[in-house]
Enzyme design. Structure first.
Site, PDB file in Angstrom:
ATOM      1  N   ARG A 112       0.679  -1.341  -0.209  1.00 40.18           N
ATOM      2  CA  ARG A 112      -0.095  -0.033  -0.300  1.00 40.18           C
ATOM      3  C   ARG A 112       1.252   1.173   0.397  1.00 40.18           C
ATOM      4  O   ARG A 112       2.285   1.093   0.785  1.00 40.18           O
ATOM      5  CB  ARG A 112      -0.870  -0.126   0.995  1.00 40.18           C
ATOM      6  N   GLU A 211      -6.471   7.808   7.934  1.00 43.56           N
ATOM      7  CA  GLU A 211      -5.325   8.425   7.944  1.00 43.56           C
ATOM      8  C   GLU A 211      -4.801   9.213   6.922  1.00 43.56           C
ATOM      9  O   GLU A 211      -4.162   9.931   7.232  1.00 43.56           O
ATOM     10  CB  GLU A 211      -4.559   7.214   8.919  1.00 43.56           C
ATOM     11  N   ARG A 215      -5.418   5.522   0.802  1.00 44.82           N
ATOM     12  CA  ARG A 215      -4.150   4.227   0.704  1.00 44.82           C
ATOM     13  C   ARG A 215      -4.615   3.350  -0.806  1.00 44.82           C
ATOM     14  O   ARG A 215      -5.717   2.964  -0.264  1.00 44.82           O
ATOM     15  CB  ARG A 215      -4.638   3.875   1.997  1.00 44.82           C
ATOM     16  N   CYS A 257       1.082  10.554   9.375  1.00 43.03           N
ATOM     17  CA  CYS A 257       1.765  10.475   9.950  1.00 43.03           C
ATOM     18  C   CYS A 257       3.366  10.002   9.524  1.00 43.03           C
ATOM     19  O   CYS A 257       3.127  10.149   8.601  1.00 43.03           O
ATOM     20  CB  CYS A 257       0.971   8.970  10.906  1.00 43.03           C
ATOM     21  N   THR A 259       5.890   8.874  10.023  1.00 44.26           N
ATOM     22  CA  THR A 259       6.583   7.336  10.236  1.00 44.26           C
ATOM     23  C   THR A 259       5.915   7.108   8.524  1.00 44.26           C
ATOM     24  O   THR A 259       6.974   6.191   7.801  1.00 44.26           O
ATOM     25  CB  THR A 259       6.010   6.195  10.661  1.00 44.26           C
ATOM     26  N   ARG A 266       3.981   0.422   2.225  1.00 48.02           N
ATOM     27  CA  ARG A 266       4.309  -0.805   3.499  1.00 48.02           C
ATOM     28  C   ARG A 266       4.281  -1.456   2.674  1.00 48.02           C
ATOM     29  O   ARG A 266       2.938  -1.969   2.046  1.00 48.02           O
ATOM     30  CB  ARG A 266       3.230  -0.662   4.705  1.00 48.02           C
ATOM     31  N   ARG A 295       5.419  -8.366  12.271  1.00 47.69           N
ATOM     32  CA  ARG A 295       3.918  -8.063  12.831  1.00 47.69           C
ATOM     33  C   ARG A 295       2.706  -9.416  13.335  1.00 47.69           C
ATOM     34  O   ARG A 295       3.229 -10.457  12.623  1.00 47.69           O
ATOM     35  CB  ARG A 295       3.271  -6.975  12.297  1.00 47.69           C
ATOM     36  N   GLU A 300      -1.597  -3.979  12.826  1.00 52.38           N
ATOM     37  CA  GLU A 300      -0.692  -2.924  13.663  1.00 52.38           C
ATOM     38  C   GLU A 300       0.287  -3.462  15.025  1.00 52.38           C
ATOM     39  O   GLU A 300       1.472  -3.438  15.013  1.00 52.38           O
ATOM     40  CB  GLU A 300      -1.018  -1.402  13.799  1.00 52.38           C
TER      41      GLU A 300
HETATM   42  N1  ARG Z   1       0.278   7.209  16.448  1.00 44.83           N
HETATM   43  C1  ARG Z   1       1.177   5.928  16.676  1.00 44.83           C
HETATM   44  C2  ARG Z   1       1.683   6.292  17.512  1.00 44.83           C
HETATM   45  O1  ARG Z   1       2.596   7.223  17.529  1.00 44.83           O
HETATM   46  C3  ARG Z   1       1.170   5.458  15.837  1.00 44.83           C
HETATM   47  C4  ARG Z   1       2.388   4.803  14.431  1.00 44.83           C
HETATM   48  C5  ARG Z   1       2.467   4.587  13.316  1.00 44.83           C
HETATM   49  N2  ARG Z   1       1.719   3.690  12.683  1.00 44.83           N
HETATM   50  C6  ARG Z   1       0.622   4.691  11.735  1.00 44.83           C
HETATM   51  N3  ARG Z   1      -0.109   3.999  11.298  1.00 44.83           N
HETATM   52  N4  ARG Z   1       0.778   5.800  11.656  1.00 44.83           N
HETATM   53  O2  ARG Z   1       2.025   4.757  17.810  1.00 44.83           O
END
Ligand code: ARG
Length: 342
Positions: A112, A211, A215, A257, A259, A266, A295, A300
């Site tokens: 994704r 999110e 996606r 986010c 990350t 991913r 995982r 998650e």
């Molecule tokens: N906000 C969550 C944390 O800080 C998720 C971080 C990574 N995962 C995500 N789906 N963006 O642990």
């Protein structure tokens, strides 16, 4: 707001890097979509077990609040302030013959990416009207998809029980009420503007306004990783014909986010490794070497069951999409080889 009180329970990179000085400097600022520091860090404060604990409201957040975001990005991605990101979505560059033609190990493959439209705030700062606008734009674009990508959009709002149950059974429906997203402001006006598109074979999906605004997901049973990547690249290219995604040279594709910045990708397999499951040390030696994350298969924060794991790339920023998939592929080949040695 006041400087937050962090307890021993707070483990996030946000709580680590938000000193009182930085807090005071950023506390009064906002971006042009009126996103504030308070909103950015709320999820990490309310959820002390966050690993990251911070979200962006728009591309500008990464600049306005850079004193907080930069050290987090640097620590998570190993990516410095003036590094440049490069994209490569040419599936021809991936070397990935199916490592498991007999289907003994790899159950399924899924790749994704996250995407957000240029000049519209990200989920944490988007208005209800803008969210509906995104849904309209994206679902309209998808309605023109043809052949193997042709399918149907299912809005969450007013979804029939029958459609809901089918989507849940197929593990396609995204979770409701996630507490990290909730406190990041990402569940506002739920379920309006949210939905899922999928093709008839259910190998190509798009989540709208979860999110990230989009996606884009390609998946299928078995280990033909290249085919999954090819389908994804084709779909992204098609979407980009008529819409522009938020991207810059430093951070790559912009996501809510930190990350997910960079490739926002991913790439994962669900894989049966019962022998390695008994030898986690050996397992982790390989996953560390190939920059992979382990995982369980139920999302998650889940644990492995029956020796089945979800294995995915860990690097996303400062590496190309091809490299992300190649990391995953090379690691999976090494894992299967080791599994057979026991
Ligand atoms: N906000 C969550 C944390 O800080 C998720 C971080 C990574 N995962 C995500 N789906 N963006 O642990």
């Amino acid at each position: 707001m006041q400087y937050p009180t962090f307890t021993k329970e707070h483990k996030s990179l946000m709580s680590k890097h938000l000193s009182e000085d930085i807090f005071n400097k950023l506390n009064t600022l906002n971006t042009s979509s009126f996103f504030t520091l308070e909103q950015a860090i709320n999820s990490g404060i309310k959820n002390p077990d966050s690993g990251i604990g911070v979200y962006a409201g728009d591309e500008e957040s990464y600049k306005v609040f850079e004193d907080l975001f930069d050290p987090i990005i640097e620590e998570y991605h190993g990516f410095a302030k003036d590094d440049k990101h490069q994209s490569n979505l040419d599936a021809n560059d991936l070397i990935a013959p199916n490592p498991d033609v007999k289907g003994k190990y790899i159950i399924s493959t899924r790749i994704r990416v996250g995407r957000n439209l240029k000049n519209i705030p990200l989920g944490p700062a988007i208005s209800d009207e803008q969210r509906l606008e995104v849904e309209k734009l994206v679902s309209k674009e998808l309605s023109n998809f043809e052949n193997d990508l042709s399918g149907t959009y299912y809005p969450l709002d007013g979804m029939s029980e029958k459609d809901k149950n089918t989507l849940i059974e197929d593990h396609f429906l995204f979770k409701t009420g996630d507490r990290f997203l909730e406190s990041a402001g990402l569940n506002k006006d739920w379920p309006k503007g949210r939905g899922i598109y999928h093709n008839d074979e259910k190998t190509f999906l798009v989540w709208i306004n979860e999110e990230d605004q989009l996606r884009i997901i390609s998946m299928q049973n078995g280990g033909n990783i290249k085919e999954v990547f090819q389908r994804l690249c084709k779909a992204i290219q098609k979407l980009e014909e008529n819409m522009s995604f938020s991207f810059n040279e430093h951070l790559g594709y912009i996501t809510s986010c930190p990350t997910n910045l960079g490739t926002a990708m991913r790439a994962s397999v669900h894989i049966k490794l019962p022998n390695l499951a008994q030898n986690m040390k050996e397992f982790e030696k390989i996953t560390n070497k190939y920059y992979l994350q382990i995982r369980g298969i139920h999302g998650e924060h889940s644990q492995s069951e029956d020796g089945i794991f979800d294995i995915s790339n860990k690097r996303r920023l400062g590496v190309t999409e091809v490299q992300c998939v190649q990391d995953m592929y090379d690691g999976v080949v090494a894992l299967i080889k080791k599994e057979q040695e026991f």
